[in-house]
Design a protein around this motif. Sequence first.
Motif, PDB file in Angstrom:
ATOM      1  N   PRO A 199      10.722  -2.265  -2.972  1.00 47.34           N
ATOM      2  CA  PRO A 199      10.982  -1.635  -1.648  1.00 47.34           C
ATOM      3  C   PRO A 199      10.312  -2.826  -0.700  1.00 47.34           C
ATOM      4  O   PRO A 199       9.425  -3.650  -0.857  1.00 47.34           O
ATOM      5  N   ARG A 200      10.885  -2.884   0.514  1.00 49.77           N
ATOM      6  CA  ARG A 200      10.797  -4.101   1.311  1.00 49.77           C
ATOM      7  C   ARG A 200       9.966  -3.876   2.601  1.00 49.77           C
ATOM      8  O   ARG A 200      10.053  -2.690   3.241  1.00 49.77           O
ATOM      9  N   TRP A 201       8.887  -4.449   2.854  1.00 49.16           N
ATOM     10  CA  TRP A 201       7.981  -4.075   4.019  1.00 49.16           C
ATOM     11  C   TRP A 201       8.050  -5.355   4.859  1.00 49.16           C
ATOM     12  O   TRP A 201       7.871  -6.433   4.108  1.00 49.16           O
ATOM     13  N   MET A 202       8.228  -5.085   6.140  1.00 47.37           N
ATOM     14  CA  MET A 202       8.326  -6.195   7.125  1.00 47.37           C
ATOM     15  C   MET A 202       7.023  -6.205   7.983  1.00 47.37           C
ATOM     16  O   MET A 202       7.017  -5.039   8.626  1.00 47.37           O
ATOM     17  N   GLU A 216      -9.127 -17.868  11.815  1.00 44.16           N
ATOM     18  CA  GLU A 216      -8.026 -18.381  11.013  1.00 44.16           C
ATOM     19  C   GLU A 216      -8.002 -18.333   9.627  1.00 44.16           C
ATOM     20  O   GLU A 216      -7.003 -17.960   8.884  1.00 44.16           O
ATOM     21  N   ARG A 217      -9.235 -18.649   8.966  1.00 48.06           N
ATOM     22  CA  ARG A 217      -8.996 -18.552   7.557  1.00 48.06           C
ATOM     23  C   ARG A 217      -9.131 -16.972   7.037  1.00 48.06           C
ATOM     24  O   ARG A 217      -8.235 -16.932   5.708  1.00 48.06           O
ATOM     25  N   MET A 218      -9.343 -16.224   7.741  1.00 43.22           N
ATOM     26  CA  MET A 218      -9.473 -14.789   7.277  1.00 43.22           C
ATOM     27  C   MET A 218      -7.860 -14.352   7.454  1.00 43.22           C
ATOM     28  O   MET A 218      -7.455 -13.706   6.617  1.00 43.22           O
ATOM     29  N   SER A 219      -7.269 -14.862   8.513  1.00 40.55           N
ATOM     30  CA  SER A 219      -6.117 -14.387   8.694  1.00 40.55           C
ATOM     31  C   SER A 219      -5.063 -15.245   7.781  1.00 40.55           C
ATOM     32  O   SER A 219      -4.179 -14.462   7.135  1.00 40.55           O
ATOM     33  N   ARG A 220      -5.288 -16.086   7.318  1.00 37.45           N
ATOM     34  CA  ARG A 220      -4.542 -17.097   6.302  1.00 37.45           C
ATOM     35  C   ARG A 220      -4.745 -16.251   4.851  1.00 37.45           C
ATOM     36  O   ARG A 220      -3.837 -16.070   4.215  1.00 37.45           O
ATOM     37  N   SER A 221      -5.983 -15.581   4.527  1.00 31.56           N
ATOM     38  CA  SER A 221      -6.263 -14.848   3.272  1.00 31.56           C
ATOM     39  C   SER A 221      -5.398 -13.658   3.242  1.00 31.56           C
ATOM     40  O   SER A 221      -4.915 -13.506   2.217  1.00 31.56           O
ATOM     41  N   ALA A 222      -5.547 -13.035   4.429  1.00 35.82           N
ATOM     42  CA  ALA A 222      -4.734 -11.906   4.509  1.00 35.82           C
ATOM     43  C   ALA A 222      -3.052 -11.949   3.984  1.00 35.82           C
ATOM     44  O   ALA A 222      -2.468 -11.317   3.829  1.00 35.82           O
ATOM     45  N   THR A 223      -2.679 -12.973   5.006  1.00 36.87           N
ATOM     46  CA  THR A 223      -1.352 -13.541   4.791  1.00 36.87           C
ATOM     47  C   THR A 223      -0.956 -13.571   3.345  1.00 36.87           C
ATOM     48  O   THR A 223       0.332 -13.243   3.148  1.00 36.87           O
ATOM     49  N   ASP A 224      -1.818 -14.416   2.822  1.00 37.85           N
ATOM     50  CA  ASP A 224      -1.436 -14.703   1.354  1.00 37.85           C
ATOM     51  C   ASP A 224      -1.462 -13.408   0.421  1.00 37.85           C
ATOM     52  O   ASP A 224      -0.543 -13.225  -0.376  1.00 37.85           O
ATOM     53  N   VAL A 225      -2.366 -12.404   0.769  1.00 40.70           N
ATOM     54  CA  VAL A 225      -2.302 -11.145  -0.079  1.00 40.70           C
ATOM     55  C   VAL A 225      -1.050 -10.403   0.257  1.00 40.70           C
ATOM     56  O   VAL A 225      -0.234  -9.915  -0.647  1.00 40.70           O
ATOM     57  N   LEU A 226      -0.538 -10.364   1.484  1.00 42.10           N
ATOM     58  CA  LEU A 226       0.587  -9.538   2.000  1.00 42.10           C
ATOM     59  C   LEU A 226       1.911 -10.229   1.128  1.00 42.10           C
ATOM     60  O   LEU A 226       2.641  -9.445   0.529  1.00 42.10           O
ATOM     61  N   ARG A 227       1.973 -11.602   1.246  1.00 40.93           N
ATOM     62  CA  ARG A 227       3.254 -12.034   0.705  1.00 40.93           C
ATOM     63  C   ARG A 227       3.336 -11.851  -0.775  1.00 40.93           C
ATOM     64  O   ARG A 227       4.262 -11.994  -1.463  1.00 40.93           O
ATOM     65  N   ARG A 228       1.886 -12.079  -1.569  1.00 45.84           N
ATOM     66  CA  ARG A 228       1.905 -11.807  -2.968  1.00 45.84           C
ATOM     67  C   ARG A 228       2.555 -10.454  -3.108  1.00 45.84           C
ATOM     68  O   ARG A 228       3.345  -9.913  -4.167  1.00 45.84           O
ATOM     69  N   ARG A 229       2.230  -9.569  -2.270  1.00 48.42           N
ATOM     70  CA  ARG A 229       2.924  -8.082  -2.512  1.00 48.42           C
ATOM     71  C   ARG A 229       4.237  -7.925  -2.095  1.00 48.42           C
ATOM     72  O   ARG A 229       4.913  -6.868  -1.993  1.00 48.42           O
ATOM     73  N   GLY A 230       4.916  -9.082  -1.623  1.00 48.97           N
ATOM     74  CA  GLY A 230       6.216  -9.036  -1.320  1.00 48.97           C
ATOM     75  C   GLY A 230       6.378  -8.598   0.529  1.00 48.97           C
ATOM     76  O   GLY A 230       7.525  -8.203   0.671  1.00 48.97           O
ATOM     77  N   VAL A 231       5.422  -8.466   1.158  1.00 50.54           N
ATOM     78  CA  VAL A 231       5.698  -8.143   2.513  1.00 50.54           C
ATOM     79  C   VAL A 231       6.110  -9.541   3.177  1.00 50.54           C
ATOM     80  O   VAL A 231       5.757 -10.566   3.054  1.00 50.54           O
ATOM     81  N   ASP A 232       7.205  -9.197   3.997  1.00 52.83           N
ATOM     82  CA  ASP A 232       7.891 -10.396   4.685  1.00 52.83           C
ATOM     83  C   ASP A 232       7.163 -10.291   6.057  1.00 52.83           C
ATOM     84  O   ASP A 232       7.560  -9.624   6.898  1.00 52.83           O
ATOM     85  N   VAL A 233       6.240 -11.287   6.056  1.00 48.70           N
ATOM     86  CA  VAL A 233       5.505 -11.502   7.369  1.00 48.70           C
ATOM     87  C   VAL A 233       6.281 -12.505   8.271  1.00 48.70           C
ATOM     88  O   VAL A 233       6.480 -13.637   8.071  1.00 48.70           O
ATOM     89  N   ARG A 234       6.391 -11.880   9.477  1.00 43.52           N
ATOM     90  CA  ARG A 234       7.285 -12.763  10.575  1.00 43.52           C
ATOM     91  C   ARG A 234       6.598 -12.810  11.828  1.00 43.52           C
ATOM     92  O   ARG A 234       6.390 -11.869  12.376  1.00 43.52           O
ATOM     93  N   THR A 235       5.604 -13.881  12.018  1.00 41.10           N
ATOM     94  CA  THR A 235       5.241 -14.151  13.323  1.00 41.10           C
ATOM     95  C   THR A 235       6.240 -14.726  14.281  1.00 41.10           C
ATOM     96  O   THR A 235       6.985 -15.371  14.044  1.00 41.10           O
ATOM     97  N   GLY A 236       5.681 -14.612  15.529  1.00 39.33           N
ATOM     98  CA  GLY A 236       6.506 -15.064  16.680  1.00 39.33           C
ATOM     99  C   GLY A 236       7.918 -14.275  16.807  1.00 39.33           C
ATOM    100  O   GLY A 236       8.868 -14.588  17.544  1.00 39.33           O
TER     101      GLY A 236
END
Length: 438
Positions: A199-202, A216-236
């Motif tokens: 299933p796709r999460w954006m 910024e380091r915490m933000s980067r850590s959270a982004t890495d976790v999300l992307r490993r779970r397949g979450v499509d993170v789109r900023t901007g």
Amino acid sequence: MPRERIVVVGAGFAGYQAARTLARRAPDGAEIVLINPNDYFLYVPMLPYVATGVLEARHICVPLARLRPRVRLVLGEVDTVDLAAGRVLWTGPEGHRGETPFDRLVVTVGSVSKLLPVPGVAEHAHGFRGIPEALYLRDHVTRQIELAASTKDEEERAARRTFVVVGAGYTGTEVAAHGALFTRALDRRYDARRDGPRPRWMLLDIAPRIMPEMDERMSRSATDVLRRRGVDVRTGRSVKEATSDGVLLDDGEFVGTRSLIWCVGVRPDPLVESVGLPLEKGRLVVDEFLNVPGHPEVYACGDAAAVPDPDRPGEYTTMTAQHAMPQGRLAGRNVAASLTGGRQQPYRHRPRGFAVDLGGVNAAADPFGVQIAGPLAAALTRGYHLLAMPSGRARVAVDWTMDALLPRQAVQLGLVGSWSVPLDTASPETPRIPDGRK
């Protein structure tokens, strides 16, 4: 001599702490009245666990009866504050009207979802501020996975298995992180095509990174976790239009979905504006003692108040529970002092850091400025929440343990319909009923 009556409006983080403090510190002759639409204080940070079937909803609700016998609860939603007459007017849960006079007033009505002028969002999106919305989301997500498994239309299947979260602050990030784990578990149960896509999460946000308020380091850590779970993170990126079939992004891409979750932030409760006192970005202007200038009988704190930030001259504290809780306690102490002739204290805050719970064994935190992530951060985050909860810790701990040992129950109860949790509601904690009353 008549009794002094203190009225606290709202039982969120600030209101609950104000009433609790007043119960201990107010003079014996004072009457304390707490007006709230529900008979509980909601520990909001745990809502993602409720929405994904980990925690029982009642277990993150602290009964206001715990404040008795010193505090009298009035079940109602305040719709008018009459400062000239020294009274508040409210509507009860069954539509009856009432009024309560006050000698001291503490406004702690909190916040509601922030709306943006995006076509279709009010009609097709849902917020995430109260128990009704969390229960609706749990049923809705389960239903979409079940319906997707039973259809042969590939386009419909893909849309039902796509979940779009707008707003990558704390709430949106946690919803996407927990949601990805939840739908993965549901998918294993309902979808026979094991080799198909998950299933796709954006997760969308116009900011350059998720959780921009954090390091910024915490933000980067959270982004890495999300992307490993397949979450499509789109900023901007953000939503330009929403329809019943999907969302149009501001870069022109159309994403088919039946699930639009609105987490772009909060705004003060509309009651604040109706009080008729000076505002700062929709929040009541108060001094460092949480008192409204020119109205010694009126105090405000939490999301309802623009409290001067002692660490940032000329700015105001942010709308977070970390400020609301100590402000509520201080408001209680200062109101009590105003009745006894004691000395009132200014608001001071000692930052303890932030934490974002990403579900499973993942979290990101910076307690007292120390950056940590992974299982240690998850344990620390859950421990912090257990300590911060006024009650129900054992029930929450048992729910977490059971989730670790047993599969989640994948059922939809259908108790909260889409029409009962509109995005534009001023009372996210109270579902709408058929005749339009709240």
